[in-house]
Structures are given as C-alpha cells and as structure tokens.
Design a protein around this motif. Sequence first.
Motif, PDB file in Angstrom:
ATOM      1  N   ILE A   1      -1.527   8.916 -12.027  1.00 48.90           N
ATOM      2  CA  ILE A   1      -2.888   8.420 -12.011  1.00 48.90           C
ATOM      3  C   ILE A   1      -3.590   9.204 -13.331  1.00 48.90           C
ATOM      4  CG2 ILE A   1      -5.057   7.953 -10.997  1.00 48.90           C
ATOM      5  CD1 ILE A   1      -2.670   6.026 -10.037  1.00 48.90           C
TER       6      ILE A   1
ATOM      7  N   LEU B   1      -3.316   7.696 -16.529  1.00 45.00           N
ATOM      8  CA  LEU B   1      -4.169   6.398 -16.875  1.00 45.00           C
ATOM      9  C   LEU B   1      -5.160   6.895 -17.699  1.00 45.00           C
ATOM     10  CD1 LEU B   1      -3.888   4.152 -13.768  1.00 45.00           C
ATOM     11  CD2 LEU B   1      -3.037   3.756 -15.846  1.00 45.00           C
TER      12      LEU B   1
ATOM     13  N   ALA C   1      -5.354   5.276 -21.037  1.00 48.01           N
ATOM     14  CA  ALA C   1      -5.609   3.863 -21.390  1.00 48.01           C
ATOM     15  C   ALA C   1      -7.065   3.991 -22.156  1.00 48.01           C
ATOM     16  CB  ALA C   1      -5.589   3.029 -20.214  1.00 48.01           C
TER      17      ALA C   1
ATOM     18  N   ASP D   1      -4.486  -7.494 -16.123  1.00 53.49           N
ATOM     19  CA  ASP D   1      -4.559  -5.904 -16.842  1.00 53.49           C
ATOM     20  C   ASP D   1      -3.230  -5.526 -16.586  1.00 53.49           C
ATOM     21  OD1 ASP D   1      -4.861  -3.311 -17.088  1.00 53.49           O
ATOM     22  OD2 ASP D   1      -5.494  -2.939 -15.149  1.00 53.49           O
TER      23      ASP D   1
ATOM     24  N   GLY E   1      -2.534  -1.320 -16.224  1.00 52.59           N
ATOM     25  CA  GLY E   1      -2.606  -1.010 -14.876  1.00 52.59           C
ATOM     26  C   GLY E   1      -1.691  -1.567 -13.983  1.00 52.59           C
ATOM     27  N   THR E   2      -1.064  -2.925 -14.197  1.00 51.01           N
ATOM     28  CA  THR E   2      -0.080  -3.470 -13.559  1.00 51.01           C
ATOM     29  C   THR E   2       1.188  -2.694 -13.732  1.00 51.01           C
ATOM     30  OG1 THR E   2      -1.280  -5.503 -13.773  1.00 51.01           O
ATOM     31  CG2 THR E   2       0.897  -5.675 -12.874  1.00 51.01           C
TER      32      THR E   2
ATOM     33  N   ARG F   1       0.939   1.723 -13.862  1.00 53.14           N
ATOM     34  CA  ARG F   1      -0.070   2.577 -13.209  1.00 53.14           C
ATOM     35  C   ARG F   1       0.155   3.893 -13.049  1.00 53.14           C
ATOM     36  NH1 ARG F   1      -2.621   0.404  -7.550  1.00 53.14           N
ATOM     37  NH2 ARG F   1      -2.098  -1.743  -8.692  1.00 53.14           N
TER      38      ARG F   1
END
Lengths: 675, 335, 165, 190, 323
Positions: B100, B103, B106, B299, B302-303, B306
């Motif tokens: 996480i 992320l 991103a 997304d 995110g998919t 992740r």
Amino acid sequence: MAERVGVYICHCGSNIAGKVDVEDVSQWAGEELDNVVISRDYEFMCSSLGQELIEDDIKNEGLTRVVVGACSPHLHERTFRKACSNAGLNPYLCQMASLREQVSWVTEDEALATAKSKAMISGAVERVQLHEELEPTEVPVNPHSLVVGGGIAGIQTALELANSGNPVILVEREPSIGGHMAQFDKTFPTLDCSACILTPNMSDVSSHPNITLLSYSEVEEVTGFVGNFHVRIRKKARYVIEEDCTGCGICIEKCPKSVIDEVFEAGIGYRKSIYRPFPQAVPKYPVLDAETCIYFEKGTCKACEKFCPTNAIDFEQKDTFIDIDVGNIILATGYDTFDSRKIPQYGYGRLANVFTSLEFERLCNAAGPTNGHIVLRDGVTTPKSVAIIHCVGSRDTRFNAHCSAVCCMSALKFGHLVIEKTGAEVHSFYTDMRPSFKDYEEFYNRLLEEGMHFTRGRVAEVTEAALQPGEEGKLIIQVEDTLIGRQRRIPVDMVILMTALEPKPDAREVGLKFGISCSMAGWFTERHPKLDPVATMTDGIFIAGACQGPKDIPASVSQGAAAAARVLGMIMKGAVEIEPIVATIHEERCSGCRICNTLCPFNAIDYLEDKMVSVINQALCKGCGTCVAACPAQAITGAHYSNEQIFAEIEGLLFDVVQGNGAKPVVEEPEAVPA
Amino acid sequence: MSEKGVLALYWAASCGGCEIAVLGINEKILDVAAAFDIVFWPCVLDGKVRDIEKMDDKSIDLCFFNGAIRTSEQEYMARLMRQKSKVLVAFGSCAQEGCIPGLANATTKEAIFQTAYHDTPSTVNPDGIRPQTETEVAEGTLYLPFFYETVKTLGQTVDVDYYLPGCPPEPERIWDAIVAILENKLPAPGSVIGAETTVCDDCPRTRDEKKIKEFKRTWEIVPDPDICLLEQGLVCCGIATRAGCGALCPTVGSPCIGCYGPNEGVEDFGARMMTALASVIDSDDPEEIDRIIHEGIPDPIGTFYRFSLAHSELRRIALPANGGSDAKLETAESA
Amino acid sequence: MADERFEPKIIAFLCNWCSYRAADLAGTARIKYEPNIRMLRVMCSGRVDPSFVLKAFALGADGVMIAGCHPGECHYLEQNYKTMRRFSMLKHTLQAMGMEDDRVRLQWASAAEGVLLAGAINEMIEQVRALGPLDWPKNWSENGNIEEAIEQLVEEHAEAMEVPV
Amino acid sequence: MPEVPTNGSSSDFRTEVINATPGGENLRICLQCGTCGGSCPSGPDMDYSPRQLFAMIDAGFRDDVLKSNTPWYCVSCYYCTVRCPKEIPITDIMYTLKQMAVKEHLYDDSDAPEWSESFIGFVETYGRSFELGLATRYHLTHSPLSKFSLGPFAIGMVTKNRLAFLPERIEGINQLKAILERAKQLEAEQ
Amino acid sequence: MKYGYYPGCSLGKSAKPYDDSTKAIADQLGMSFEEIDDWNCCGATEYFSLNKTAAYALVARNLALAAKQDSLTDLVAPCSACYLNLRKTDDYMGKYPKIGDLTNESLAAGGLSYEPGSLRVRHLLDVVVEDIGFESISEKVTNPLTNLWVAPYYGCMVVRPEFGDTDPVDAEYPVTMDHLMETLGATVVDFPLKTHCCGGHMTQISSDTAFELIRQLLHNADESNADVIVTICPMCQLNLDAYQTQVNRHFGTNYKIPILYFTQLIGLAMGIPAKKLGVGKEFVSASAALKKIGLEVEEEPAPAGKRKKDDKSLPMPSGRVEG
C-alpha cells in the motif's frame, strides 16, 4: 559455468558488408559482449566454408552457443542449425540476427546500420545463452496429395505423383481441366498442335486409378500442417448427375440459349447455357450455367431434361462439400491476362479489329469460332496486314512491372500462323526481343526468313483516323521506330495485343487460405528464388507453373514435375520433423484456474479434473505461445521462446540504452557506517 | 545451533501490521526468544542505531525487515541492516513489493505534500509551512530525512536474501520460515519462502473454462457461493496470487486482491492479471473489447498493482516533468 | 543539443508468419525505413506478454510495436484476437501510468505488406520522435539526490557518535 | 569527319536533370521504348525524339542535348507523360532542359526562346499578356519574311474585335514584380 | 453555387465569345462567378521554359488572391492552359515540398501566401458536367441542336496530365463533352483525334508543324462530316479558327468547319440569342451549320440487333475497363 559464445558476421558479398561495417561489428562483439569467446566475419557464412568455420570452432574452441548475423532466419536458420548439429552441438543452441533483411537492405545510413547491427547481435548473444537443447519431433506424412489447378502444370504434377503409385486429388475450378493450354492453337517453337499434345495427358488424368478429379470445385478451407492437412472442398452444383451422365451431348444440342463464352472462347465465341467448354473436355460431363439458363430465369424450358436419355439433369442440385486428408498440397492455379482496355490508346473495345492475344488464339484454332480462319471482327474478311503489339500491360510500372516472358515467342508464333494461313504482311512492334530458351532464337530467325517485319518501338497509339492517303479504312499504328529514330505510321487491317500475364485476381485470398504469401504483384512466393523454386515458406505447400510468375509451357511442366518430386521425397521419407517449439505446463505450479483452457484453437490443452491441473498435448501444440503469455501463474513455458530468453533479447537489443540509465540498478555493498 | 543466534527486526515504511503478525505466532515467540538474542526491535525494545552501527559487520544472524523505502533515513537503515546481517529477510508485502505505501507511486510527492500539509480538512497551516530537510535554528542546523519521489522495495535498495510475502505474512508462514532458518533448511538465496502455486490451489470453488463478457464490481452482484468468482465477472486476483493465505477472501465470497504477491518467478504481477483477464474476454470486436475493459476496470493501477506497484516493471506513473532538473524537486519541497 | 535530432529506440515484436515476413519482404524489396526499430521474432503476436512491453519500457525503450497477421488471417487461426484484447488492456493501464498513446502500437501486416510495415515503422518513429525521449528509469532516479542525502545522514551520525555517552 | 567522343562530356548530366525536375527520378529507369517519341505531335520536326534525348542525357552529351530543338518543339500536350510505361514526367523534363538551355545560351537555332521571352516580357511588365503587341514585336524582330504572315491573321482579329490595341496593366503590378524578383533570386540560388 | 472565376488573358479579348457565352449561361444553370480581383497572366506554357520558380510564383499569386477572397472553395478556369497551370501549381506545391517552400517564399515578397490544397482548381467543363449535371441541363434545353453534327474536341491540357483522380481513359478518349452534346440534342460524330494537339504555340515557332497538326484535326472532323468542332479551350479555338484559311492555302484544301465553344452551344440550346453568346465572331462562319438547328428529324434508334443465323461476325468486347 559461463557459456562460450561464437559470433559470426556474414558479409553476404556486398549485401551486408556494403552497408554495415562488418569488421567493426565482429570486433566489437568479441570485445564488448560477455561470454563471446570467438567473433568472426566472413564473406559467405552460408557457404560450406562458412559452415565449416562454425563447425571447427565448436570442435576446437568448445563453443557452447552460436550466433550468426546474416540473412533472415527464414532463409538460413536450417543451414546453421545443421552446421551446429554436424559439430555435435544441439541445433537449437544457435541464433540468427537478420542483418541483411532488417539492416543493410533497409537502412540508408552506414553508421546507423552498423549501430543497429550491433544491437541485434547483442540481442542474439544475450538470448542464445539461455537457449535450451531441444529435439525435433517426427510426424507421419499422409501419402495422399492435393493438386489445386488443372492446367498443364497441375496435370503434370498429378500424373507424376499418380504414376509413382500415390493417390492424388486434383481440384479444378472450371468445368474442365486443360487450362489456358487447351485454348491455344499451336505451341512455340515446335508448332505442335496444342490440343494434340495436351489431350492425351488430360484423358490419362481422367482414367488414372490413382487420381480423383474434382472439376467445377474449389478449395474452401485448409487446416492442419505438413504431412497432415485437412481440406474441405466445395463441389459446385453442375445440375448434372455425373454418375448418370454418359456425356452424349444431346442436352447441349437441344439447349435453346446461346451466350457469349467469355472464358474458353475468350469472348469471341458462343456456347450454350448447358455446355462443355470444348469437345475433348475432361471430365466429359457438361455444366449447366444457372445464371443464363432459361429455366432458372423464367421457370420454364427444361429442354435439356426432356431430351436427356439417362435423366441425368437435376435442377435441384446443390453445392456439396467433400472433406479430405492429405499430406502435401501443390498449387498450380495459373494466371490471368491483362485487361487491354486499361490502355485506351490501343483502342481495344472501341476499334473492332483490335484483338487480344487470347482472342487470336481462339481465332486461329481449328476448333475455335471461325474454324481456324483468321478473319476480321466481321467474321469474313481475311486481313492483308496484321500488327502485333508486344508488352501490352507488361514492363509498365502503371500496370505490371514484370516482363510477361511468353509474349515475344507467342508473337512469333502468331506471325507464323498469319503468314502461313493468310499470306498477310505481319509487323511486330517490340520493346526488346527476348527469345531466350532452347530453339527460340532459331524460331525468331525462321520468322525473319518468312518475312515478318520487326520494328523496335512501343506503339504510341492505334487509330482509325486516316490523315494521309493510303490510310483510309485501316487501323494505323503510330510508333517511333527507335532504331531509325523516326515516327512511322503503318496502316494495317488487324491488330493483336500481346496482353500481359497477371496473377489471378484472387491469388492473395488463395494464398491466405493455404498459408503462403504473394509478392507485391500477387505471384506466389517461393521459398528460395533460385534454389527452392517450387517450395513455399509453409512446409507441405508447393507451387508450380504460372501462379509463381509468368512462364511458358516447358517451364510450367518442369515445375509441375519438380513439385511432384519434392512431394514424393516427403512421401518416401514417410515422416517429417516438426519443430520442438511447444508449450509445457508445469504441473507443480498450475493451480487449475483454467484461464488457458479456451485459448487453444487446436484443442491442445486439457484440464485434468482429478489433479485439478491443465496439461498440454504436445502433438497437437503448434507452438504459438498464446497460452504461455496468458498464464496468470506463469506456470506455462514456451520452448525456444521463454520469458527469460525474450527478456534477455530485449535487454541485449537495448544494450546502448540500458547502459547507465538506472534501469538496472547496481546494488553495491553500501558503505553506510562511518569509518 | 548451540549458541543463541542474533536477531534484529526493523520497521520502515509500513503500517505496523507486520509487527503484530510476528506476535501472531503467539506462544511460539518464546521459542524465538529462546533461540535468539534480539538485539534490535524498535517497536518493542529500546535500542539505539549507534549501537548497531558499532557492531561488527555480519554480526546479526537474521534480520526481519518490514516496510518499504521512501526516505533517505529508511534507505540508510536498510543499508545498515544489510551490512550488519548475515541473512536479511524482506518481511511482508511492503518490503517485498511496496504494498500500500507503494501506491504513493501512483501520484507524486508534490501532490502528497499538498494533500498532507495543505488540503486535508483537518489541516490548519495558515503560513503554508512544509517540513524541510534542513532548518536553521539558533543552535545550528536541524536535518530531516529526504522524502523520496518514488517508494522503493527493500530489494530495489539492497541485496535481500529471502522474501516473506503477505500483507501481513500469515503467522503460520512466519513460523515456518523461522523453523526453516533454525533448521538451516533454506532455499536458494534470493528466493521467496512460500508456495509455488496460486490462491486457486486453496480455493474451494468449482472452476470451468472462462469467457468474460463483462467485468463486475463487488457491489454489483451477490456471487454464487460455489463457483469461481472470476467466472461470475468479479476481478479475482487469486489466479495470479501466491498461495499462502489459505484462500481466505474468495472462500467467503470476496475476490482476492493479491496481497500475497505474484507467483514464483513472476516479475510483474499486474502484467499477469492483465494478460489473463484480457485473454478470456469474449469478443473479437476492438470497440467492444475497449468498452468491456474501460467500463469494467476503471482503475487499472489499483486493480492490478494494489500491492505491487513499486515492484512492477514501471514502478510508478510517469512524473509530470520526467527528466526534470534538481531545481524542480527543490521547488516541490520548498513550495 | 537543440540541433541534434532525437533518435528514439523502438522495440518491435513480430510474428514469425506475417509481420516478420513482411519485414523480410521490405528487405528483399529494398524498402528503406529508419533504423530506430529493433525487432524480435515471436511465433505469434499471441506470444507477446504485456510484461515484454513493460520490460522494454523499463529498460529505457522509447516505444514498442507489436506486429501480427491481420485479424482473421492468423497463422494460428485466431490468436491475434487475443493480442488485440491484451493490447487494449495494456494500453488502458499504460494510459493510467501516464504513458503517451503513440508509444505503443499494434500493427497488422501480412507477409506481403512490406511497404505497409515499413511505412508504419517510419510513421511510428516520427510520432515517437515528436514525443521526445521517454527514459522511463529516470522516473525513479530521484535525480541522483539519494547518495547526497545518505552522506548527510552518515555525517550526522558520525557527529553524534563523537559525543561521549 | 566529326570526332567520335570517347565518352560524353558530362557524366553527371542525368543527375543534374533529375534534380532539377520534380518527380524526375524515373528518368533512370527509361526503357528506351519510344512511346514518347511515337506520341509526340511535333515529333517529325524534332532533331531528336525525346527518347533519343534521354539516351543522350544518359551518355552525357550535355551540349548536344541543350542545343537540340526538341524541348522547344514540345507543345506541352502531355501525351508522353501519361503514356510513359515508366511514369517519367517527360513534359516537365522538357521544361527543365529549356530552362537550362536558356540559362547557358546554348540554343540559338530557333526563335522559340525569344517567343517565350517576348511573351513573358509583357507579363512581367503588365501582369497580363498582350497578343497584338506580342505578335507584332515578335514578328518584326524575328521572321518578317516567314511564310506565316501576320497580315490576314491580325486583320481578321481586329475586324472581329478579338484583338486589343492597348495592353492592360494589373493594379498589383508592383507586388507581382516583387514576387517575381524574389522568385528569380531563389531560382538563381538553386 | 458560387465559384471563383479566373478568366485568363485570352477571355478578355481573343476569346471574348467564350467569356460572353460562359457568363450568359451561368445564371440559367445556377452558377455564380466571382472574378479573382486583380488576377495576373498564368504564364501559359512559356514561363516554365525560362524560370520555373518564377513560373510557379506567377501562378501562385492568383491562387493566393483567390484563397483570400471570401469563402471561395472552387476556382474555375475556362481556358485549358490557365486551368492546367493553376491545377499543376496547386498540386506540385503540395506534392513537392521544395516547390511549395520556394513558391511561398516568393509570394512572401508580395505579402502573400498559399496553402496548397485550399482551393479546388477546376475546368469549366468539369463544373458544368459534374455540378450542374446532364439532367438539369436537359431540362433547360428549349432549342435542341437536333441534326447538328458536332465533333467534340477536348485538346490536351484539360485531360492531361493526370492528377491522380482521373480515369486513364479520360486522358486518351474522354466522353463527357460527347454526352453533354447529346444532352443538347446534337449528333456526336466519331472524332478519334479529340485529344490531339492543336499546335499550341507552334503557330508562332514553327508554322509547318502547327499547320500539319491543324490540318489533321480539320481533316478528321471533315471525314466524319462534322458541321462544327466544339472546343473547351481558347487556344484550340484560335488555332483551328483563325488559321483555317492559311492551312487551306498551305495544303490546297478547302475546309470550312466552324469552331465553337461548348458554352456557346449550351447557350444556343437554351435559347439564348446568338449575339449574346458571341456567335458571329468566329473567322469561319458558323451560320451555315447553325441553320441546321431546328430541323426536326426524328432519329431512328438502331435496333437492338438479334443475331441472325448467318451472321458470322464475332462479338465485340465492351469498351470500358471492368471493375
């Protein structure tokens, strides 16, 4: 242990060396690329000396991997693999870089070509080190063969194969076999009657126990691979029951509908709606042309049915499909002729007495619409002077860049026939006279002696506009006589256009169906233009005759026989080697998610319910790698195209980019603690 | 092992879940204490970095390092622990693949600072102050670690001996790893201590051939309790995710989100998901294919990434000023 | 610097049956195209795993082309449809990653279409050239600031170490 | 007896012609078929047919080519251009040769260049062509005794009110002059 | 529809009848012409022989002016040479960037510029046939040209060279004007020399050459019993008309074939007074030919021709390329 890689850069004469600094590439590879122990450049790597170079290095220097920078692997991958295997190295430990097709032939700048070559060699070197030893698998060859096209080339192939005791299926699109040769009157340079030498072979085909003839039929679909093709053939409705028909011809006689025969009579003769293209047609059964048949148009007539003594007419007949299995396929689909109306200044279609070469063949054929009388379009007048125009649609970048190869000799043949039959003056207007094979030049001499006139010059126009006395009522050939350097006007009664030979309009489509490629113009592409002229890039598919390029009868026959010999070789051997490029599922990594199950069009992937894993049947696998790329667990690997090999190749290809861009972090032992 | 080994645990950019997971082995923690001298575990024990710095190189037998690397301090610690440890284990998803915290790749550092120090409703910062790496005070200069634009994994920072996947790793797997280490039954260095199969292997649902006409979001359907979730259109990452969790989520009807990372040998988790899902889309029409993908997967990062964005081939989204000068970073910091 | 033309590096994946042969044909026909493209052969465009494309970008390629037989003309019957689907998915993700559309291209080329392939290659090179260098690894380079920062820390710690405990 | 040349005088003449002619590259693949020569309406009056000219260009007979009347007899009917099986823009090549000949004053055998120059003289001065002035000037200076006589033609034109007595000048003549001036400079730089 | 109109030098004087008749039929056919302000000569075939860059610049000034003129999309030239020069300049400026650059650089000296392709350069015949169409012309015909035998003469520069969008047949054997004349009720004779050269500027340079070409055309039209040669080009009209007497003298012939513009015949068929169309200004009088108009002789359609039993003739291929 590190691999020992040998790099070989081929000059290919000047083909590569003329653009790429081959010495530089080879030296660079030796110095800069890891694990390259030998790097050489050589004039012709594919020569036996070049191959020996590799073999010796494998034996003496202990090479474990070989990279050859030369031509496309489609040409010489086999050669170099064989060299490796001769020296005891597994052939799949060899990798080629296509420095000729992908660099020297397509790049303008020499320095950039050299740089690109280095990248490609780097890619190959990186990749080859991860190659694995592979063993080819063998599959049996079905001894049945399919010949597509019943012209002289296809007939020759079918007979050669059948005479050697092997079963052949011959498929012909038209109602009869015979092809263009059946339309001709005489053949050059011997002036044999075309029908007299062709029809015996045609009847051999029809009576041969090993030949199954499917006329008025077309190949619908081809699947499978070398040795094991599955072919679906559409047998078009003839509206004649072949089993019952005796070929008596009463139906043709009684048919009230006469139409212009655009095919066999080249548009200058007539046939009935139910017809046989010519009396010696093989097979003998007529075909009913539903498009012009009165019954199909108006619902009444049925004259043919009424008079048929054996009730062989069937208006309800439908197309049928026949599925066959064959080991090899030979395409002999022939050629078409150029539409002369695309050159309007020659007046074809506007000026009645301008004929095409095919029309003229029918005109002087004793079985043709005029019983062999050479006459003008009025059907009665014998010409007193005839002009023959060469290269109509040939050697012309707007239409066909190629030379049609047969027209010079056909023109000489026509000249002879006109002189012999009518005594008319004959003028040939040629661009270059090309009587190149055995006895052809002698035939040219003969026509010179017979008084045929030869003018070197491409005709500017054919006109009916009389401008000077003596031109009235004639067709005037306006031309520059290039040997004199002056314009000339030559009035004649008849003009014959030597129309170009062109690929069949559906050649590309047919090629796709059989998985072979066409040149830009549309001729089928041979595996090698000199050394493998009847094979194609697709194993088990061969080509013969004019579908590969313009050719005369002797050349077509030779190719037909050559293709048969190639096929016989395969049949005699009994088995072919299939490349071991297949996919494998590693069961221990497979979790049975079944993503791959629907992806294989060859049904090579099975799911084992008990083990909950998928497996690949390697006999059915064609090695495309689609399932390899799809597996979410990366449980499938593709032989010779593994991820690691491809990643290595990408990295090698980008060697100059990767250097120092941070893509490959160099994790050094960090000195974190203060000293 | 006659003498007690030396163990260290460190926590970089992570949520702390891994620390709790260690305690999840329950009373077995006593066995660990029996087997090792725990020299460094900032979450649990008092300890000073300088003590570690003073140790001889390789004097720590085993180091569990959880968390990603996103500041220079974390990088320093990673290098330090590497230098002092014989065996360095990237513990948990953050250390292994960014998880996480990864992320953050991103978005951009500037956007993060803007949100954290300015935009959130709870922030009161009328002077628009942002933390600086250097601050002059009367006593001298104060330093703060440098905040990276891009979150890195431990493996991208230093050599890692073993990876222990999971967000967090399941206690049983942690214990397995400890046992393996104690019994010296370790696999080849650089490998992941875990299964070689995927979540599907543990998933009780029945599965069939797959053809997807439409991707569904979890709130759109109540999934059938028995059949494969993917076949029902739910983007279940179980097909590409390493087994180890016991297929907890799909078993109870929630699609796998991939916390256990990719299967053995896989470099890019997202690529595996993309290719597998795309391969079974039931359409040959380019426009329909585009529609199915765009509507079903709004997304993609995110998919598909992740847990693995920092570890993926591309690691992050393109920076707005890719190739910008130092000045740009400075501006972002000092703005 | 401004005068120097940017020479992009493009990786192309060509299927063995159509596009690689189209490249062969472009060669045989001596059709010139720019040398910025470096080609790999795969048996089918269906073999092209998205990770190949990602890998190429991650290593610093400026563009990637995937070339295969025309839809419906696949040597393996229908595998290029899978390529089509994967390409759509990949492109969707790359868009989210902030990659310009022109940097990836799916090109159909039959074995006879040497001219078409060469034209497509030149066109793509031009498009990528117009976009400028991608240099993806620079995205995570932190502009070389890391070592400086670590040194700072080392110095700080060294200072701290000097203080007697 | 004229000397037999060991080779043409200019080995690169063909390249020169090609470079000066847009789309002229195909001149290299001329097949010497004579379609152009056969199609040319003024062919009989040319000293060389276009085809011969192309062979001479290839052989490097620069002076002979530029002295030839052939380009000047070209009527721009474009028959050769549309019929050429190698798609050589023959009419454009004739324009190139004319321009080269004028530049080097090599073609002195005919009135054609003067006709062009007289015509353009009016255009450059007035912006329009002026038929009466043109015909008069041209005929008085060049062929007062030719079998073509101006008389009946001009009288007819006048009686039918089809000939203007005064030249017409466009308003933007200065603009036009500036444009042409610049164009000539650019051409000279080529 | 509104068109930019480039009359060219000839239409101002020597081809005034062409200009007059064009304008006379324009209204009735729904064409509105807006002359290009301050256009200049196109340079005919002469300027390209001397200085190509200047020649393109000369033509391009007209294109630039026309493109500036409000909302013009199509530029129409009735003169063949003007049409060709305008069309070719537009085409080459786009096709050969070097020509485009040099031309625009020259235009810049006069404060102008032209983007190739921004205008559609068209010949008047094309506009009449394509935009107006045979159908609406036939509706306007009040005085059909029945029994008038016309030889449609296209000349060179409208049909050649090809600019990529033309059917090769049109370069050699066009038929649009043939159909137009049939629409007007005229009988079209076979005129094989319909696209041959009228001599062009050779009348000035080598009259022998020119006279022979003119003779051939007259001879061919005469052979076909044409009452009138109908033309679309001022140069063709001038050469065939003004030099006919001298050609007769030169060859000892006695041709008396009037040469009219196609616009004049359209006008006559639509009932416009001859004078308004400039008819009467031709050297070789058309009055005898025009007397024939009005004779109402119903032409018998040729029977479809069932093939007789003893008919030995061979079938004739159709004249057009298939597909």
